[in-house]
Structures are given as structure tokens and as C-alpha cells.
Motif scaffolding. Structure first.
Motif, mmCIF file in Angstrom:
data_model
loop_
_atom_site.group_PDB
_atom_site.id
_atom_site.type_symbol
_atom_site.label_atom_id
_atom_site.label_comp_id
_atom_site.label_asym_id
_atom_site.label_seq_id
_atom_site.Cartn_x
_atom_site.Cartn_y
_atom_site.Cartn_z
ATOM 1 N N ILE A 1 -0.029 15.235 -12.722
ATOM 2 C CA ILE A 1 -0.351 16.626 -13.057
ATOM 3 C C ILE A 1 0.709 17.191 -13.998
ATOM 4 O O ILE A 1 0.393 17.814 -15.020
ATOM 5 C CB ILE A 1 -0.475 17.475 -11.773
ATOM 6 N N VAL A 2 1.970 16.955 -13.677
ATOM 7 C CA VAL A 2 3.070 17.452 -14.510
ATOM 8 C C VAL A 2 3.041 16.791 -15.885
ATOM 9 O O VAL A 2 3.223 17.459 -16.913
ATOM 10 C CB VAL A 2 4.433 17.243 -13.811
ATOM 11 N N SER A 3 2.790 15.511 -15.928
ATOM 12 C CA SER A 3 2.716 14.798 -17.207
ATOM 13 C C SER A 3 1.602 15.378 -18.085
ATOM 14 O O SER A 3 1.792 15.590 -19.287
ATOM 15 C CB SER A 3 2.473 13.313 -16.951
ATOM 16 N N THR A 4 0.463 15.650 -17.472
ATOM 17 C CA THR A 4 -0.645 16.244 -18.216
ATOM 18 C C THR A 4 -0.242 17.615 -18.751
ATOM 19 O O THR A 4 -0.442 17.920 -19.936
ATOM 20 C CB THR A 4 -1.895 16.378 -17.326
ATOM 21 N N ALA A 5 0.333 18.452 -17.890
ATOM 22 C CA ALA A 5 0.717 19.805 -18.299
ATOM 23 C C ALA A 5 1.740 19.780 -19.432
ATOM 24 O O ALA A 5 1.600 20.512 -20.423
ATOM 25 C CB ALA A 5 1.260 20.580 -17.101
ATOM 26 N N SER B 1 0.842 -1.193 0.000
ATOM 27 C CA SER B 1 0.000 0.000 0.000
ATOM 28 C C SER B 1 0.880 1.246 0.000
ATOM 29 O O SER B 1 1.994 1.238 0.497
ATOM 30 C CB SER B 1 -0.935 0.007 1.216
ATOM 31 N N ALA B 2 0.348 2.341 -0.568
ATOM 32 C CA ALA B 2 1.126 3.570 -0.704
ATOM 33 C C ALA B 2 0.842 4.506 0.462
ATOM 34 O O ALA B 2 -0.268 4.571 0.966
ATOM 35 C CB ALA B 2 0.764 4.259 -2.011
ATOM 36 N N SER B 3 1.862 5.242 0.889
ATOM 37 C CA SER B 3 1.687 6.257 1.918
ATOM 38 C C SER B 3 1.045 7.485 1.280
ATOM 39 O O SER B 3 1.002 7.618 0.062
ATOM 40 C CB SER B 3 3.041 6.640 2.513
ATOM 41 N N ALA B 4 0.565 8.401 2.120
ATOM 42 C CA ALA B 4 -0.026 9.637 1.616
ATOM 43 C C ALA B 4 0.985 10.409 0.771
ATOM 44 O O ALA B 4 0.645 10.973 -0.268
ATOM 45 C CB ALA B 4 -0.533 10.488 2.771
ATOM 46 N N ALA B 5 2.241 10.443 1.217
ATOM 47 C CA ALA B 5 3.287 11.154 0.461
ATOM 48 C C ALA B 5 3.496 10.516 -0.912
ATOM 49 O O ALA B 5 3.668 11.212 -1.913
ATOM 50 C CB ALA B 5 4.592 11.167 1.244
ATOM 51 N N GLU B 6 3.478 9.183 -0.959
ATOM 52 C CA GLU B 6 3.652 8.490 -2.237
ATOM 53 C C GLU B 6 2.471 8.741 -3.164
ATOM 54 O O GLU B 6 2.646 8.932 -4.367
ATOM 55 C CB GLU B 6 3.819 6.988 -2.008
ATOM 56 N N ILE B 7 1.257 8.763 -2.582
ATOM 57 C CA ILE B 7 0.071 9.027 -3.393
ATOM 58 C C ILE B 7 0.154 10.429 -3.971
ATOM 59 O O ILE B 7 -0.082 10.650 -5.144
ATOM 60 C CB ILE B 7 -1.218 8.843 -2.567
ATOM 61 N N TYR B 8 0.534 11.431 -3.132
ATOM 62 C CA TYR B 8 0.636 12.794 -3.632
ATOM 63 C C TYR B 8 1.729 12.909 -4.686
ATOM 64 O O TYR B 8 1.551 13.570 -5.700
ATOM 65 C CB TYR B 8 0.868 13.821 -2.518
ATOM 66 N N ALA B 9 2.864 12.254 -4.459
ATOM 67 C CA ALA B 9 3.956 12.315 -5.429
ATOM 68 C C ALA B 9 3.501 11.760 -6.773
ATOM 69 O O ALA B 9 3.776 12.342 -7.818
ATOM 70 C CB ALA B 9 5.176 11.556 -4.914
ATOM 71 N N THR B 10 2.775 10.652 -6.740
ATOM 72 C CA THR B 10 2.258 10.066 -7.977
ATOM 73 C C THR B 10 1.270 11.016 -8.625
ATOM 74 O O THR B 10 1.296 11.227 -9.834
ATOM 75 C CB THR B 10 1.585 8.708 -7.692
#
Length: 159
Positions: free
Chosen positions: A40-44, A26-35
């Protein structure tokens, strides 16, 4: 009654301790936000060379945006609804007042006038760089720490 209170207290204790346990895989909150920030960056960045700038415009069908409608468009594609307007976007999320505390995917706000008023917004992409939609070039990657933008940073927002 006393037994019921003890059982309730134990139940809450177990509930809250289980909420903080990380299960294998399972992913931590920090890992989820980083992903999410990476997404977001990939989309931009996928819109470099495809978007035109026009102040006060929000036309996703023709890919014509101002700076804040571009960030709004990118965030919406990633499931985050933010308002239109660079100063309006500063009222949402958590403030990030130091460039060194920015995370990938954070909004970065600037003043492009002598008034010190927020009137430009972009998305932090890491390594001191951000992406934004600008009048002269459309969507571009710029340096946050030098050149034109180096002294114009006001704040960031973490969503």
C-alpha cells in the motif's frame, strides 16, 4: 451416537489445531499484513509528484483526487475496497486510537478544523510519517507527531 459425537469432536479439534499450525515457509497473519502494508505504501509513494489535489474529485484517469479519493484509489489497487470520504472511511476496519499502535498501511484520520470533525485522511508509512494528498502540494509525506499535523490526529483504521 456417542461414537459419532466423539469422532466429530476429535475432527473439530484437529481442524482447529491444524489451522493454527504454521508450516515451514508459510507467512503469519502479521507478516501478510506487513507485506500488504508495504505494498500500500509503495503504491502511494509511486504517485508523489504525479497527482493533483481537487476537493470533491475522484478522477483516476487524470490523477486528480481529494485526500479520501486518493486513499480509496491506492487501497483499491491493493485489492481493498473502501468508501470515498474521510469520515466514511472511519466506519471500516479496526480502530487504532493511539499513534503508537499504528501499523504500516493503516489509514490515519485528522481534523483540520476547530470542530474536531474528521476531514483529512492519509496512509501511515512508518517511523511517525504518513502520506496524503493535500491542496498545496499534491501527494506528500508528512510528520505525524510535529508541525501542522502533530495535534490534529483523531484516529487510525487497520484494514
Amino acid at each position: 451416537m456417542k461414537k459419532a459425537l466423539i469422532l466429530t469432536a476429535v475432527s473439530f479439534s484437529l481442524l482447529f489445531s491444524a489451522a493454527s499450525v504454521s508450516l515451514p515457509g508459510s507467512a503469519s497473519a502479521a507478516e501478510i499484513y506487513a507485506t500488504h502494508g508495504d505494498s500500500i505504501v509503495s503504491t502511494a509513494t509511486s504517485y508523489i509528484g504525479k497527482v493533483r489535489y481537487h476537493f470533491g474529485t475522484r478522477d483516476s484517469q487524470h490523477l486528480v483526487f481529494d485526500c479520501s479519493s486518493f486513499t480509496q484509489f491506492v487501497f483499491k489497487q491493493n485489492g481493498i475496497n473502501i468508501p470515498w470520504g474521510s469520515s466514511a472511511q472511519t466506519r471500516f476496519g479496526t480502530p487504532v486510537n493511539s499513534k503508537s499502535q499504528l501499523s504500516i498501511g493503516d489509514l490515519v484520520m485528522f481534523s483540520v478544523s476547530t470542530l474536531g470533525r474528521i476531514n483529512h485522511v492519509g496512509i501511515y508509512i512508518g517511523n511517525g510519517k504518513f502520506i496524503s494528498n493535500v491542496p498545496s502540494s499534491g501527494v506528500v509525506i508528512s510528520d505525524l507527531n510535529s508541525g501542522y499535523w502533530g495535534s490534529r490526529f483523531i484516529t487510525g483504521r487497520h484494514y
